[in-house]
Design a protein around this motif. Structure first.
Motif, PDB file in Angstrom:
ATOM      1  N   THR A 159     -78.580 -55.847  85.644  1.00 11.52           N
ATOM      2  CA  THR A 159     -77.304 -55.539  84.989  1.00 11.52           C
ATOM      3  C   THR A 159     -77.501 -54.535  83.862  1.00 11.52           C
ATOM      4  OG1 THR A 159     -76.599 -57.786  85.499  1.00 11.52           O
ATOM      5  CG2 THR A 159     -75.299 -56.591  83.883  1.00 11.52           C
ATOM      6  N   ARG A 160     -78.563 -54.688  83.116  1.00 12.57           N
ATOM      7  CA  ARG A 160     -78.860 -53.786  81.990  1.00 12.57           C
ATOM      8  C   ARG A 160     -79.118 -52.355  82.485  1.00 12.57           C
ATOM      9  NH1 ARG A 160     -80.882 -56.022  77.372  1.00 12.57           N
ATOM     10  NH2 ARG A 160     -81.020 -54.501  75.719  1.00 12.57           N
ATOM     11  N   HIS A 161     -79.888 -52.202  83.557  1.00 14.63           N
ATOM     12  CA  HIS A 161     -80.168 -50.867  84.093  1.00 14.63           C
ATOM     13  C   HIS A 161     -78.919 -50.233  84.709  1.00 14.63           C
ATOM     14  CE1 HIS A 161     -84.476 -52.121  83.841  1.00 14.63           C
ATOM     15  NE2 HIS A 161     -84.515 -50.909  83.323  1.00 14.63           N
ATOM     16  N   ARG A 162     -78.089 -51.048  85.333  1.00 18.06           N
ATOM     17  CA  ARG A 162     -76.809 -50.531  85.846  1.00 18.06           C
ATOM     18  C   ARG A 162     -75.950 -50.024  84.693  1.00 18.06           C
ATOM     19  NH1 ARG A 162     -74.795 -55.277  89.649  1.00 18.06           N
ATOM     20  NH2 ARG A 162     -76.877 -55.836  90.224  1.00 18.06           N
ATOM     21  N   ALA A 163     -75.947 -50.777  83.594  1.00 13.38           N
ATOM     22  CA  ALA A 163     -75.177 -50.375  82.417  1.00 13.38           C
ATOM     23  C   ALA A 163     -75.701 -49.052  81.855  1.00 13.38           C
ATOM     24  CB  ALA A 163     -75.222 -51.471  81.362  1.00 13.38           C
ATOM     25  N   LEU A 164     -77.012 -48.860  81.871  1.00  7.87           N
ATOM     26  CA  LEU A 164     -77.584 -47.583  81.407  1.00  7.87           C
ATOM     27  C   LEU A 164     -77.135 -46.424  82.298  1.00  7.87           C
ATOM     28  CD1 LEU A 164     -81.224 -48.573  80.397  1.00  7.87           C
ATOM     29  CD2 LEU A 164     -79.502 -47.510  78.922  1.00  7.87           C
ATOM     30  N   ILE A 165     -77.149 -46.645  83.598  1.00  3.59           N
ATOM     31  CA  ILE A 165     -76.681 -45.608  84.528  1.00  3.59           C
ATOM     32  C   ILE A 165     -75.199 -45.326  84.290  1.00  3.59           C
ATOM     33  CG2 ILE A 165     -76.190 -45.133  86.967  1.00  3.59           C
ATOM     34  CD1 ILE A 165     -78.877 -46.487  87.595  1.00  3.59           C
TER      35      ILE A 165
END
Length: 173
Positions: A85-91
């Motif tokens: 979820t955190r990496h998706r948020a960064l993208i």
């Protein structure tokens, strides 16, 4: 405060999306009427054809921010769906800053002269018996871009809150 702003923006976008959703059904009905009139009664119903075109424009222009809110827009999920979820948020943060916000601002800026010219002429249909108010339809271009900008900011804030959320490791410390 940020969560309140996100919720308010989502509520506005959701309201507009729900407002225009029935227009798809109206387009289908009117298209059926136009086809029946044309092929069974040999009647050309230009005002109805143009009504379908207007509804189509309204649905798409006002539905774009709603599609963003509902995550119904096109994205490459091959990699994205496998990320945390955190990496998706960064993208999402990067995509919003690099693509969405600049595009929205460009659409607003570049469409204003086009819309102003249309308003100054009170542009109507070029077809005999066509509908007036083409300038109103063209006004949806900067309106859509403004609503997309607003929803994009909401998505940016949502992703930012996710990125700034403490991780499970630091929560236990």
């Amino acid at each position: 405060m940020l969560k309140t702003l996100i919720a308010l923006t989502d509520k506005i976008t959701g309201f507009i999306g729900n407002l225009v959703a029935p227009m798809s059904f109206m387009m289908m009905l009117l298209t059926c009427i136009v086809v029946i009139a044309r092929y069974f009664f040999n009647l050309g119903l230009i005002p109805l054809v143009e009504t379908v075109i207007y509804l189509h424009g309204i649905v798409f222009m006002l539905g774009i921010p709603y599609a963003l809110k509902e995550q119904s827009h096109v994205r490459v999920d091959i990699i994205y769906s496998r990320l945390s979820t955190r990496h998706r948020a960064l993208i999402d943060l990067l995509g919003t800053v690099i693509f969405l916000l600049p595009l929205s601002l460009f659409l607003i800026w570049s469409s204003l002269d086009y819309v102003n010219l249309s308003w100054s002429m009170q542009e109507g249909s070029p077809e005999p018996g066509g509908l007036p108010g083409v300038y109103l339809l063209k006004t949806l271009i900067p309106v859509m871009a403004g609503l997309l900008l607003l929803q994009g900011l909401s998505e940016f804030l949502r992703a930012l809150l996710e990125v700034l959320k403490p991780t499970a490791v630091t929560e236990h410390l």
